[in-house]
Scaffold this active site. Structure first.
Site, PDB file in Angstrom:
ATOM      1  N   LYS A 129       0.796  -1.326  -0.094  1.00  0.00           N
ATOM      2  CA  LYS A 129      -0.068   0.008  -0.160  1.00  0.00           C
ATOM      3  C   LYS A 129       0.926   1.077  -0.003  1.00  0.00           C
ATOM      4  CE  LYS A 129      -3.553  -2.305   2.748  1.00  0.00           C
ATOM      5  NZ  LYS A 129      -4.033  -2.326   4.081  1.00  0.00           N
ATOM      6  N   ALA A 136      -0.537   0.478   6.189  1.00  0.00           N
ATOM      7  CA  ALA A 136      -0.920  -0.326   7.259  1.00  0.00           C
ATOM      8  C   ALA A 136      -1.915  -0.972   7.145  1.00  0.00           C
ATOM      9  CB  ALA A 136      -1.384   0.991   8.232  1.00  0.00           C
ATOM     10  N   ASP A 137      -1.716  -2.326   7.750  1.00  0.00           N
ATOM     11  CA  ASP A 137      -2.570  -3.624   7.629  1.00  0.00           C
ATOM     12  C   ASP A 137      -2.635  -4.037   9.040  1.00  0.00           C
ATOM     13  OD1 ASP A 137      -4.195  -5.013   5.582  1.00  0.00           O
ATOM     14  OD2 ASP A 137      -3.176  -6.533   6.754  1.00  0.00           O
ATOM     15  N   SER A 138      -3.840  -4.528   9.240  1.00  0.00           N
ATOM     16  CA  SER A 138      -3.914  -5.324  10.669  1.00  0.00           C
ATOM     17  C   SER A 138      -4.827  -6.887  10.231  1.00  0.00           C
ATOM     18  CB  SER A 138      -4.897  -4.587  11.565  1.00  0.00           C
ATOM     19  OG  SER A 138      -4.411  -3.590  12.034  1.00  0.00           O
ATOM     20  N   SER A 165       0.911  -4.106  10.945  1.00  0.00           N
ATOM     21  CA  SER A 165       2.029  -3.820  10.335  1.00  0.00           C
ATOM     22  C   SER A 165       1.731  -2.340   9.938  1.00  0.00           C
ATOM     23  CB  SER A 165       2.274  -4.786   9.281  1.00  0.00           C
ATOM     24  OG  SER A 165       2.672  -5.918  10.066  1.00  0.00           O
TER      25      SER A 165
END
Length: 194
Positions: free
Chosen positions: A59, A75-77, A112
């Site tokens: 991203k 960001a990613d969760s 992250s």
């Protein structure tokens, strides 16, 4: 510290966390097809943590290719239940299935983040929080879901820790901002060094 950053995410919660921490940002969604990336990485037996890291970097890099010399935050969760990746629900039925899977068990919420410039990662960080869900009846789970609007349910996985979701858990160990999708303390530390 840079004056402002670009947030490669449509997440209102992530934007609010940056605002609360006096990090000026403007939103440029990456529009990465997360399902394609997840499917590909799962075929290669990637762990939920690796998937989260890859998506955050993808991203950030995608948006930073277009925004020259700007710092872009991706960001990613994800939820990791004993090594199984649990993705956001697309229907209320899926949400109920996920809640039943998590019911009475401990899982990790992995967030992250990646900062990129000119299409390349310059920094990344991943943090985990451990959440143990109470053992709830089907009626209690149905009641919980009935209080959650669609937009919230589909955007923030099956629980929103800053709202009704807190009541689902017997214990929570870890950083609140990580659980909400953005370990902002580490971002501030890194940006302060720039």
């Amino acid at each position: 510290m840079p004056d402002k950053i670009i947030l490669a995410s449509k997440s209102k919660v992530r934007k609010e966390i940056l605002d609360k921490n006096n990090i000026e940002s403007f939103v440029v969604p990456s529009n990465v097809d997360e399902d394609i990336v997840k499917t590909s990485l799962l075929k290669e037996k990637a762990s939920p943590e690796i998937i989260s890291k890859n998506l955050a970097e993808l991203k950030a890099n995608k948006v930073s290719l277009k925004k020259t010399n700007e710092i872009v935050l991706g960001a990613d969760s994800v939820i990791d239940l004993n090594g199984e990746l649990i993705s956001k629900p697309e229907t209320r039925e899926e949400a109920m299935t996920i809640l039943k899977k998590l019911n009475g068990k401990s899982h990790y919420l992995i967030s992250s983040v990646c900062l990129s410039k000119n299409g390349s990662m310059i920094w990344n960080y991943t943090d985990k929080a451990m959440l143990t869900m109470k053992n709830l009846s089907n009626k209690e789970l149905t009641n919980y879901l009935s209080k959650i609007p669609d937009e919230t349910l589909y955007a923030y996985n099956v629980y929103q820790i800053e709202g009704e979701g807190r009541n689902l858990f017997a214990s929570i160990t870890g950083d609140e901002d990580t659980i909400m999708g953005l370990p902002v303390k580490k971002i501030k530390e890194y940006m302060g060094s720039l």
